[in-house]
Design a protein around this motif. Structure first.
Motif, PDB file in Angstrom:
ATOM      1  N   VAL A  77       0.728  -1.064   0.113  1.00  0.00           N
ATOM      2  CA  VAL A  77       0.001   0.155  -0.073  1.00  0.00           C
ATOM      3  C   VAL A  77       1.061   1.196  -0.104  1.00  0.00           C
ATOM      4  CG1 VAL A  77      -1.724   1.377   1.359  1.00  0.00           C
ATOM      5  CG2 VAL A  77      -1.908  -1.073   1.324  1.00  0.00           C
ATOM      6  N   CYS A  78       0.557   2.258  -0.960  1.00  0.00           N
ATOM      7  CA  CYS A  78       1.198   3.229  -1.167  1.00  0.00           C
ATOM      8  C   CYS A  78       0.435   4.633  -0.780  1.00  0.00           C
ATOM      9  CB  CYS A  78       2.030   3.683  -2.536  1.00  0.00           C
ATOM     10  SG  CYS A  78       3.256   2.315  -2.824  1.00  0.00           S
ATOM     11  N   SER A  79       0.675   5.637  -0.096  1.00  0.00           N
ATOM     12  CA  SER A  79      -0.339   6.692  -0.045  1.00  0.00           C
ATOM     13  C   SER A  79       0.148   7.897   0.127  1.00  0.00           C
ATOM     14  CB  SER A  79      -1.173   6.411   1.424  1.00  0.00           C
ATOM     15  OG  SER A  79      -0.268   6.298   2.563  1.00  0.00           O
ATOM     16  N   TRP A  80      -0.657   9.017  -0.209  1.00  0.00           N
ATOM     17  CA  TRP A  80       0.040  10.409  -0.453  1.00  0.00           C
ATOM     18  C   TRP A  80      -1.609  11.242   0.234  1.00  0.00           C
ATOM     19  CZ3 TRP A  80       0.384   6.862  -4.169  1.00  0.00           C
ATOM     20  CH2 TRP A  80       1.602   6.646  -4.621  1.00  0.00           C
ATOM     21  N   GLY A  81      -1.644  11.241   1.389  1.00  0.00           N
ATOM     22  CA  GLY A  81      -2.589  11.854   2.102  1.00  0.00           C
ATOM     23  C   GLY A  81      -3.988  11.126   1.688  1.00  0.00           C
ATOM     24  N   PRO A  82      -5.078  11.601   1.173  1.00  0.00           N
ATOM     25  CA  PRO A  82      -6.155  11.023   0.824  1.00  0.00           C
ATOM     26  C   PRO A  82      -6.159  10.127  -0.469  1.00  0.00           C
ATOM     27  CG  PRO A  82      -6.497  13.426  -0.012  1.00  0.00           C
ATOM     28  CD  PRO A  82      -5.152  13.088   0.673  1.00  0.00           C
ATOM     29  N   LEU A  83      -5.036  10.094  -1.112  1.00  0.00           N
ATOM     30  CA  LEU A  83      -4.815   8.928  -2.177  1.00  0.00           C
ATOM     31  C   LEU A  83      -3.850   7.846  -1.827  1.00  0.00           C
ATOM     32  CD1 LEU A  83      -5.264   8.826  -5.473  1.00  0.00           C
ATOM     33  CD2 LEU A  83      -2.868   9.793  -5.792  1.00  0.00           C
ATOM     34  N   ALA A  84      -4.391   6.760  -2.359  1.00  0.00           N
ATOM     35  CA  ALA A  84      -3.965   5.470  -2.009  1.00  0.00           C
ATOM     36  C   ALA A  84      -3.898   4.592  -3.152  1.00  0.00           C
ATOM     37  CB  ALA A  84      -4.454   5.163  -0.678  1.00  0.00           C
ATOM     38  N   THR A  85      -2.837   3.827  -3.192  1.00  0.00           N
ATOM     39  CA  THR A  85      -2.792   2.888  -4.176  1.00  0.00           C
ATOM     40  C   THR A  85      -2.546   1.448  -3.575  1.00  0.00           C
ATOM     41  OG1 THR A  85      -0.417   2.863  -4.670  1.00  0.00           O
ATOM     42  CG2 THR A  85      -1.945   4.114  -6.233  1.00  0.00           C
ATOM     43  N   SER A  86      -2.882   0.221  -3.778  1.00  0.00           N
ATOM     44  CA  SER A  86      -2.367  -1.078  -3.400  1.00  0.00           C
ATOM     45  C   SER A  86      -2.128  -2.074  -4.533  1.00  0.00           C
ATOM     46  CB  SER A  86      -3.550  -1.592  -2.487  1.00  0.00           C
ATOM     47  OG  SER A  86      -4.740  -2.069  -3.264  1.00  0.00           O
ATOM     48  N   LEU A  87      -1.056  -2.602  -4.318  1.00  0.00           N
ATOM     49  CA  LEU A  87      -0.761  -3.440  -5.307  1.00  0.00           C
ATOM     50  C   LEU A  87      -0.274  -4.860  -4.812  1.00  0.00           C
ATOM     51  CD1 LEU A  87       0.673  -3.956  -8.415  1.00  0.00           C
ATOM     52  CD2 LEU A  87       2.882  -3.676  -7.347  1.00  0.00           C
ATOM     53  N   GLY A  88      -1.157  -5.798  -5.226  1.00  0.00           N
ATOM     54  CA  GLY A  88      -1.394  -7.359  -5.147  1.00  0.00           C
ATOM     55  C   GLY A  88      -0.581  -8.156  -6.026  1.00  0.00           C
ATOM     56  N   THR A  89      -0.210  -9.133  -5.896  1.00  0.00           N
ATOM     57  CA  THR A  89       0.400 -10.083  -6.735  1.00  0.00           C
ATOM     58  C   THR A  89       0.227 -11.334  -6.337  1.00  0.00           C
ATOM     59  OG1 THR A  89       2.670 -10.333  -5.631  1.00  0.00           O
ATOM     60  CG2 THR A  89       2.434  -8.416  -7.036  1.00  0.00           C
ATOM     61  N   SER A  90       0.060 -12.186  -7.626  1.00  0.00           N
ATOM     62  CA  SER A  90      -0.050 -13.774  -7.468  1.00  0.00           C
ATOM     63  C   SER A  90       0.948 -14.370  -8.484  1.00  0.00           C
ATOM     64  CB  SER A  90      -1.422 -13.990  -7.553  1.00  0.00           C
ATOM     65  OG  SER A  90      -1.582 -15.559  -7.559  1.00  0.00           O
ATOM     66  N   PRO A  91       2.023 -15.179  -8.098  1.00  0.00           N
ATOM     67  CA  PRO A  91       2.377 -15.304  -6.754  1.00  0.00           C
ATOM     68  C   PRO A  91       2.835 -14.136  -5.842  1.00  0.00           C
ATOM     69  CG  PRO A  91       3.374 -16.830  -8.254  1.00  0.00           C
ATOM     70  CD  PRO A  91       2.562 -15.697  -9.084  1.00  0.00           C
ATOM     71  N   THR A  92       2.992 -14.274  -4.772  1.00  0.00           N
ATOM     72  CA  THR A  92       3.616 -13.130  -3.828  1.00  0.00           C
ATOM     73  C   THR A  92       4.963 -12.923  -4.299  1.00  0.00           C
ATOM     74  OG1 THR A  92       2.315 -13.677  -2.163  1.00  0.00           O
ATOM     75  CG2 THR A  92       3.747 -12.235  -1.562  1.00  0.00           C
ATOM     76  N   LEU A  93       5.152 -11.223  -4.422  1.00  0.00           N
ATOM     77  CA  LEU A  93       6.634 -10.683  -4.725  1.00  0.00           C
ATOM     78  C   LEU A  93       6.746  -9.864  -3.700  1.00  0.00           C
ATOM     79  CD1 LEU A  93       6.506  -9.808  -8.665  1.00  0.00           C
ATOM     80  CD2 LEU A  93       7.423 -11.994  -7.667  1.00  0.00           C
ATOM     81  N   ASP A  94       8.251  -9.808  -3.377  1.00  0.00           N
ATOM     82  CA  ASP A  94       8.866  -8.970  -2.498  1.00  0.00           C
ATOM     83  C   ASP A  94       9.034  -7.654  -3.137  1.00  0.00           C
ATOM     84  OD1 ASP A  94       9.577  -7.938   0.104  1.00  0.00           O
ATOM     85  OD2 ASP A  94      11.532  -8.757  -0.151  1.00  0.00           O
ATOM     86  N   LEU A  95       7.874  -6.896  -3.526  1.00  0.00           N
ATOM     87  CA  LEU A  95       8.194  -5.685  -4.371  1.00  0.00           C
ATOM     88  C   LEU A  95       8.292  -4.447  -3.173  1.00  0.00           C
ATOM     89  CD1 LEU A  95       5.620  -5.777  -7.164  1.00  0.00           C
ATOM     90  CD2 LEU A  95       8.038  -5.756  -7.603  1.00  0.00           C
ATOM     91  N   GLU A  96       9.142  -3.633  -3.717  1.00  0.00           N
ATOM     92  CA  GLU A  96       9.564  -2.055  -3.048  1.00  0.00           C
ATOM     93  C   GLU A  96       9.146  -1.205  -4.081  1.00  0.00           C
ATOM     94  OE1 GLU A  96      12.725  -1.728  -0.713  1.00  0.00           O
ATOM     95  OE2 GLU A  96      12.683  -3.715   0.652  1.00  0.00           O
ATOM     96  N   PRO A  97       8.748  -0.138  -3.709  1.00  0.00           N
ATOM     97  CA  PRO A  97       8.507   0.923  -4.926  1.00  0.00           C
ATOM     98  C   PRO A  97       9.834   1.424  -5.184  1.00  0.00           C
ATOM     99  CG  PRO A  97       7.030   1.404  -3.016  1.00  0.00           C
ATOM    100  CD  PRO A  97       7.802   0.279  -2.616  1.00  0.00           C
ATOM    101  N   GLY A  98      10.128   1.459  -6.450  1.00  0.00           N
ATOM    102  CA  GLY A  98      11.271   1.975  -7.090  1.00  0.00           C
ATOM    103  C   GLY A  98      12.305   1.198  -6.842  1.00  0.00           C
ATOM    104  N   ARG A  99      12.271  -0.301  -6.500  1.00  0.00           N
ATOM    105  CA  ARG A  99      13.185  -1.178  -6.787  1.00  0.00           C
ATOM    106  C   ARG A  99      12.975  -2.400  -7.838  1.00  0.00           C
ATOM    107  NH1 ARG A  99      14.161  -5.850  -2.217  1.00  0.00           N
ATOM    108  NH2 ARG A  99      12.362  -6.747  -3.412  1.00  0.00           N
ATOM    109  N   PRO A 100      13.594  -2.624  -8.963  1.00  0.00           N
ATOM    110  CA  PRO A 100      13.089  -3.516  -9.922  1.00  0.00           C
ATOM    111  C   PRO A 100      13.282  -4.795  -9.481  1.00  0.00           C
ATOM    112  CG  PRO A 100      14.994  -2.493 -10.619  1.00  0.00           C
ATOM    113  CD  PRO A 100      14.641  -1.968  -9.170  1.00  0.00           C
ATOM    114  N   LEU A 101      12.305  -5.988  -9.872  1.00  0.00           N
ATOM    115  CA  LEU A 101      12.689  -7.449  -9.603  1.00  0.00           C
ATOM    116  C   LEU A 101      12.803  -7.914 -10.767  1.00  0.00           C
ATOM    117  CD1 LEU A 101      10.175  -8.045  -6.434  1.00  0.00           C
ATOM    118  CD2 LEU A 101      13.056  -7.580  -6.602  1.00  0.00           C
TER     119      LEU A 101
END
Length: 618
Positions: free
Chosen positions: A165-189
């Motif tokens: 989940v990424c948020s900026w005040g009232p704006l928010a995004t969520s990113l779900g994956t299947s299979p589960t990935l260990d993602l971090e914003p800005g880090r490529p996998l």
């Protein structure tokens, strides 16, 4: 689901392959459009989502690499290293985009869609589904999720739960994956996609509302339902329309560019894609122009789509209420005033084209032609067998009254020249059209005799003045402004108005003069003589004008030539059948904001003219 076969080791900041910063920008034609009728994304053939504004078309960029470079954020899902796309298409009669790459002995397919008009339990969440699958052999793939909001490329607050989940005040995004990935914003996998073991990514976006978790394993069911809705929608489009595939794609694009909460059509989902690469002709088109929207309404109506027209008239009634009978040149998607024009600091722009702008100075212009387009759309709605509500008819009467009282004033014209107002011939013709269509509507709606006589008198006066002051006998053509020698491709709409009879020598002369003097090489036209708008630099050929020429030729008995021109124009679009506003005649590259609603509306109208004005049988 097991993730044993996934190598999710972080990579170095020097990104591999398509992730590296490119010195040559991705061509505009390389982008595909995804949309949910609230906002839209542009995705390159490398799988990079380089533009998405949140939470609506005119919101702040969440992924802005298209104009701001890598620091402005993007969302990439695709192959590692050089792997050109071998196939790219929309699934037939849907808004689902499919891209296929080859890598070694394998094939990697990215299938993606934004869910339009999702089920009530998901509203007001915007939902994007991206699905990577391999065939043959495993394919090395990469994912980079790097949202950066707004002018300052603000990084999000991050938390983990079921989703990232990424948020900026009232704006928010969520990113779900299947299979589960260990993602971090800005880090490529990077990892292998193995045949039979695809990856699904689900991005949800909400503003001021709770984010709703969607299980990625079930997300494709939503895409299938979305596709079924689009397929049902397109089935209603007249099967007899020539070049139906191109027409359907254009109508789908227009529908994706309609803001469903209000019914407002947006001119384009982008700002500041340049009309002249490296120059300053960069404008914000993420708003609703009543003129352009009315042309789109005409396209929908003539293709058998009446609900879109009803929605637009409802929006216009709401949006114009505070300034009526004055009709603003453009409005926000909710009917408000367009923000003041400003430049985004330190945004490099597409291909070094700066400034990058938000807001639009044209909002303050007086554009007389808009009244004609709006009343023509209202008449088309009535002519389709519908009736205006009493409030809508009251608004249309107010517009006609204003035109009758003020048509002699100079205006900024259809092309929004940032200079002194002038007596534009096209504007006068559209003022005539406004009164003519108001009088046609009045045949089935209540109107006082005094008002009718006033409108009829003004209509007659306009026609007389245009024929006297707007025509240049030495050119055998109507001109751009009273007394000038310059031509204006907007005059190609003359056959639509009825001001001149179809067999008129003046009409034929105008069409011939425009196509010769404003030619940018077959099948392209400039909208007016290049360089005569007070701005530095040049601009490309204006694609809507070329489609207007198709329409004019068809309506004046030159259907064979019109069809040849139309077919040549279709080859000027992107590989996905999308069109921008302009095109560089020498290189063939698309220019300007993309995709452009006005161009797609003109394409549909041109195809319908080929249907409605066929060549006489021998």
């Amino acid at each position: 689901m097991s993730v044993d076969h996934w190598d999710t080791a972080p990579q170095e900041r020097e990104l591999p392959g398509t992730l590296r910063e490119q010195h040559t920008p991705t061509p505009i034609a390389d982008y595909g459009l995804l949309g949910d009728t609230r906002t839209a994304a542009l995705v390159s053939a490398a799988g990079s989502m380089d533009w998405l504004c949140a939470p609506t078309f005119d919101g702040e960029p969440l992924f802005g690499a298209l104009l701001g470079g890598p620091e402005a954020g993007r969302f990439l899902a695709g192959p590692v290293g050089p792997a050109p796309a071998i196939s790219r298409r929309y699934r037939p009669n849907t808004a689902t985009l499919e891209t296929v790459w080859t890598a070694g002995n394998g094939r990697l397919t990215l299938t993606e869609a934004m869910i339009a008009e999702v089920a009530a339990e998901l509203l007001p969440t915007t939902l994007l589904v991206r699905h990577l699958a391999a065939e043959g052999s495993p394919v090395r793939a990469t994912v980079l999720f790097d949202p950066r909001l707004g002018e300052q490329h603000r990084r999000p607050n991050v938390r983990r739960g079921q989703d990232l989940v990424c948020s900026w005040g009232p704006l928010a995004t969520s990113l779900g994956t299947s299979p589960t990935l260990d993602l971090e914003p800005g880090r490529p996998l990077t990892f292998d996609i193995v045949p039979g073991k695809p990856l699904t990514l689900v991005l949800a976006l909400a503003y001021g509302e709770p984010l709703i978790h969607v299980d990625p394993r079930a997300a494709w069911d939503l895409v299938s339902r979305d596709e079924a809705r689009w397929q049902a929608w397109t089935e209603e489009i007249d099967a007899a329309i020539p070049y139906r595939d191109a027409v359907v794609r254009s109508l789908l694009t227009l529908r994706l560019l309609t803001y469903s909460p209000s019914g407002a059509p947006v001119a384009a989902p982008t700002t500041s894609l340049p009309e002249h690469p490296g120059g300053i002709r960069n404008w914000d088109y993420r708003y609703a122009w009543p003129r352009d929207a009315s042309i789109g309404v005409g396209a929908f109506l003539r293709a058998g789509k009446t609900q879109e027209a009803a929605d637009f008239l409802g929006w216009l009634l709401h949006a114009s209420r505070l300034e009526r009978p004055h009709l603003p040149a453009l409005l926000t998607l909710t009917g408000g005033h367009v923000p003041a024009e400003r430049n985004l600091a330190e945004w490099p722009g597409y291909a070094g084209s700066s400034p990058v702008r938000t807001g639009n100075l044209a909002a303050g212009q007086h554009q007389l032609d808009g009244y004609g387009w709006v009343l023509d759309a209202a008449w088309a709605f009535v002519d389709s067998g519908r009736r205006l509500t009493s409030e809508t008819w009251r608004a249309m009467r107010g517009f006609a009254d204003l035109v009758a009282a003020n048509w002699q004033e100079p205006d900024a014209g259809i092309w929004e020249i940032r200079g002194d107002a002038a007596q534009h011939v096209h504007s006068k013709v559209m003022a005539w059209l406004a009164l003519d269509r108001a009088l046609r509507i009045a045949a089935t709606h209540r109107l006082s005799t005094r008002r009718r006589l006033r409108w009829e008198s003004a209509r007659t006066q306009i026609a007389t003045q245009v024929r006297t002051n707007g025509y240049n006998a030495s050119k055998n053509s109507y001109t751009r402004t009273y007394g000038s020698h310059d031509l204006d491709a907007a005059l190609l709409v003359l056959p639509l108005t009825g001001l001149e009879e179809p067999g008129s020598a003046r009409l034929a002369g105008t069409i011939d003069a425009v196509r010769k003097e404003l030619s940018a090489g077959f099948p392209l036209l400039y909208r007016y003589p290049p360089g005569q708008d007070g701005l530095p630099g040049t601009e490309g050929a204006f694609l809507p004008c070329s489609f207007w020429l198709v329409q004019a030729l068809a309506m004046t008995g030159q259907g064979q030539e019109a069809a040849a021109l139309f077919e040549a124009l279709l080859h000027k679009g992107s590989p996905l059948g999308l069109f921008s506003e302009e095109l560089d005649p020498s290189s063939g590259i698309l220019l300007g904001n993309f995709p452009q609603a006005l161009t797609h509306s003109a394409l549909v109208q041109a195809a319908l003219a080929l249907r409605d004005y066929p060549l006489p049988k021998p």
